[in-house]
Design an enzyme around this catalytic site. Structure first.
Site, PDB file in Angstrom:
ATOM      1  N   GLU A  54      45.757  52.765  50.061  1.00 54.31           N
ATOM      2  CA  GLU A  54      45.194  52.053  48.904  1.00 54.31           C
ATOM      3  C   GLU A  54      45.989  50.762  48.796  1.00 54.31           C
ATOM      4  OE1 GLU A  54      44.518  50.153  45.909  1.00 54.31           O
ATOM      5  OE2 GLU A  54      45.955  51.513  44.978  1.00 54.31           O
TER       6      GLU A  54
ATOM      7  N   CYS B 254      46.729  47.808  40.554  1.00 55.47           N
ATOM      8  CA  CYS B 254      45.739  47.376  41.554  1.00 55.47           C
ATOM      9  C   CYS B 254      44.360  47.277  40.931  1.00 55.47           C
ATOM     10  CB  CYS B 254      45.736  48.321  42.744  1.00 55.47           C
ATOM     11  SG  CYS B 254      45.636  50.062  42.302  1.00 55.47           S
TER      12      CYS B 254
END
Length: 515
Positions: free
Chosen positions: A286, A320
């Site tokens: 990720e 994020c």
């Protein structure tokens, strides 16, 4: 029999007893600061001369703890210990593996404020953000335990007359978990317990800025009954220890959360087959986002402004999933921008000693310098509306910053800043807004604020992100409710906290027997 999964509730700090309990936890943690933490390999405590010093990003003079730093020799020991433990752990009943996660979750739940207080100190999280981080860690353990029970007997397949067929999952091997600092408990815990509950073993290399929380969690796993060698705690440098672990022929799975550049480099290294390696490595990555809140002309404009501000400035934009871009229809642009500025100017910034502090520091000097350089770029590319200043004299504090009137291809509209900066850009119409929203290499989260049903359906098809939210902010995915992961250069869209995540840590096996 496990009860049905329900996510861990967040603490209501408007209740005085909850505030007092959290204050008490902070006082207790302050008494435990500046202790030494050893490495843990095969249950053995190892102390090294080389140390990682964890400091409070709100107060650089305050040492959270001193952690022994692994080298390649210790990394080799950790891999060998994990490989040996795998021979036994892979055969442990999946229900017992799940029970260890449930016991660990119960321990953390009893110590919830304590763990959140460590996050306030080590990661600089405001109370609300720290509490959510700890709740998510509990959720990962509870959810993955239940998912393993569902998967333990495999999936049904057809059998012909005189034949019995089975399709089930089997563990893969040693997992290298490289966890981030921004969700120092939740993501670290989730990416550690997923391989564990599926029958794999783990070498955990947590972020060097937040290693103490990880050490505390490994102690919890031991207390919950996890056998030695199943998880090995080896914080160290990425160049020395991280690369060695990724390259090792006995590494079977690599799970990483962090920057795009590091993730891509790791992905490339993992593809190389080394001498003695008899398998292709599984990689779960990720890598971040450049997430957009789209505001249609047919929208609740107050909701739009609030969603932009919450998405951009929660935990100082160090997510994020943070909404670092607002793309607003030209008809309502000025109104939404003005209201977002008003709301931003109401936010409090400082050391999160009380629940009244909305935004704390950024994580360290490197992050501070990078974010401030992006603000300088933004001032030249657009119009500074509010914020733009920083102070790193005591801690790493940056004002929540709005920069407006940016071209869709501006640097701060394209590159991940990972700080409290939101860029505003004007769209001619809804099609144009989606075009801008999709114009980066990332595709993690997004939000659309609109009351137009046709536009909602259009965005479902055409807004190219892994997590899309309507009429709310684009952060705050809940385990089991919003499986999380992104498209494009945001990663492998592995959907942590969802029903497809655990099988990524296992191999499917078909067994056919003739009668």
């Amino acid at each position: 029999m496990l009860t049905p999964y329900k996510h861990e509730p967040f603490t209501d700090f408007s209740v005085e007893t909850n505030r007092k309990a959290f204050e008490s936890a902070l006082c207790q943690v302050e008494k435990e600061l500046n202790q030494a933490y050893p490495l843990i390999v095969n249950g053995e405590r190892i102390t090294t001369e080389d140390k990682i010093v964890s400091v409070n990003p709100s107060n650089k003079e305050e040492v959270i703890g001193t952690v022994s730093k692994a080298n390649r020799e210790i990394a080799e020991k950790a891999i060998e210990a994990a490989d040996e433990a795998f021979k036994r752990w892979r055969n442990v009943n999946p229900e017992e593996r799940a029970n260890i996660l449930v016991r660990a979750a119960a321990i953390v739940r009893r110590r919830k404020h304590e763990f959140s207080a460590w996050l306030v100190k080590e990661a600089g999280k405001p109370w609300k953000e720290a509490d959510a981080d700890t709740a998510e860690a509990i959720d990962f353990m509870e959810y993955y335990a239940r998912q393993m029970i569902e998967l333990k007997d495999g999936k049904p397949v057809n059998s012909r007359e005189g034949e019995h067929n089975r399709y089930f999952y089997t563990p893969i091997g040693v997992t290298v978990t490289i966890s981030p600092w921004n969700f120092a408990f939740a993501i670290m815990a989730g990416t550690t317990v997923a391989p564990i509950v599926t029958g794999n073993t783990v070498v955990l290399k947590p972020a060097s800025t937040t290693p103490v929380v990880a050490a505390k969690f490994v102690e919890v796993l031991e207390q919950a009954g996890l056998p030695k060698g199943v998880v090995n705690y080896v914080p160290g440098s990425g160049a020395e220890v991280g690369d060695y672990l990724v390259d090792h022929p006995k590494t079977s799975i690599i799970t990483f959360t962090g920057s795009r550049d590091v993730g891509v480099r790791l992905y490339e290294r993992a593809a190389v087959v080394h001498k003695g390696q008899m398998h292709l490595k599984r990689v779960i990555v990720e890598m971040g986002g450049k997430d957009t809140v789209v505001v249609d002309k047919d929208a609740d404009l107050e909701l739009a402004a609030q969603s932009i501000v919450v998405s951009a400035f929660g935990f100082s934009g160090q997510k994020c999933s943070a909404g670092s871009r607002a793309v607003v229809h030209e008809d309502v642009y000025d109104e939404v921008l003005a209201r977002a500025v008003e709301l931003t100017n109401e936010l409090s910034v400082g050391e999160p000693k009380t629940n009244e502090t909305y935004m704390g520091p950024v994580i360290d000097q490197k992050a501070y310098d990078k974010i401030m350089s992006y603000i300088d770029i933004g001032k030249n590319e657009g119009r500074l509306m509010t914020g733009g200043k920083g102070d790193d004299s005591k801690g790493f504090f940056i004002e929540p910053t709005i920069i407006a009137d940016l071209a869709p291809d501006a640097v701060i509209m394209q590159e991940e800043i990972f700080g409290p900066v939101v860029a505003f850009s004007k769209a001619k119409n809804f099609n144009h807004a989606l075009e801008i929203a999709n114009n980066t290499e990332y595709g993690l989260t997004g939000a659309v604020i609109t009351n137009n049903r046709d536009h909602i359906e259009q965005a479902k098809r055409d807004f190219h992100v892994g997590n899309l939210y309507f009429n709310r902010n684009c952060t705050g995915a809940i385990v089991g409710y919003h499986p999380f992961g992104g498209f494009k250069m945001s990663g492998t869209d592995s959907k942590a906290g969802g029903p497809d995540y655990l099988p990524l840590h296992m191999q499917a096996k078909t067994v056919s027997e003739m009668y």
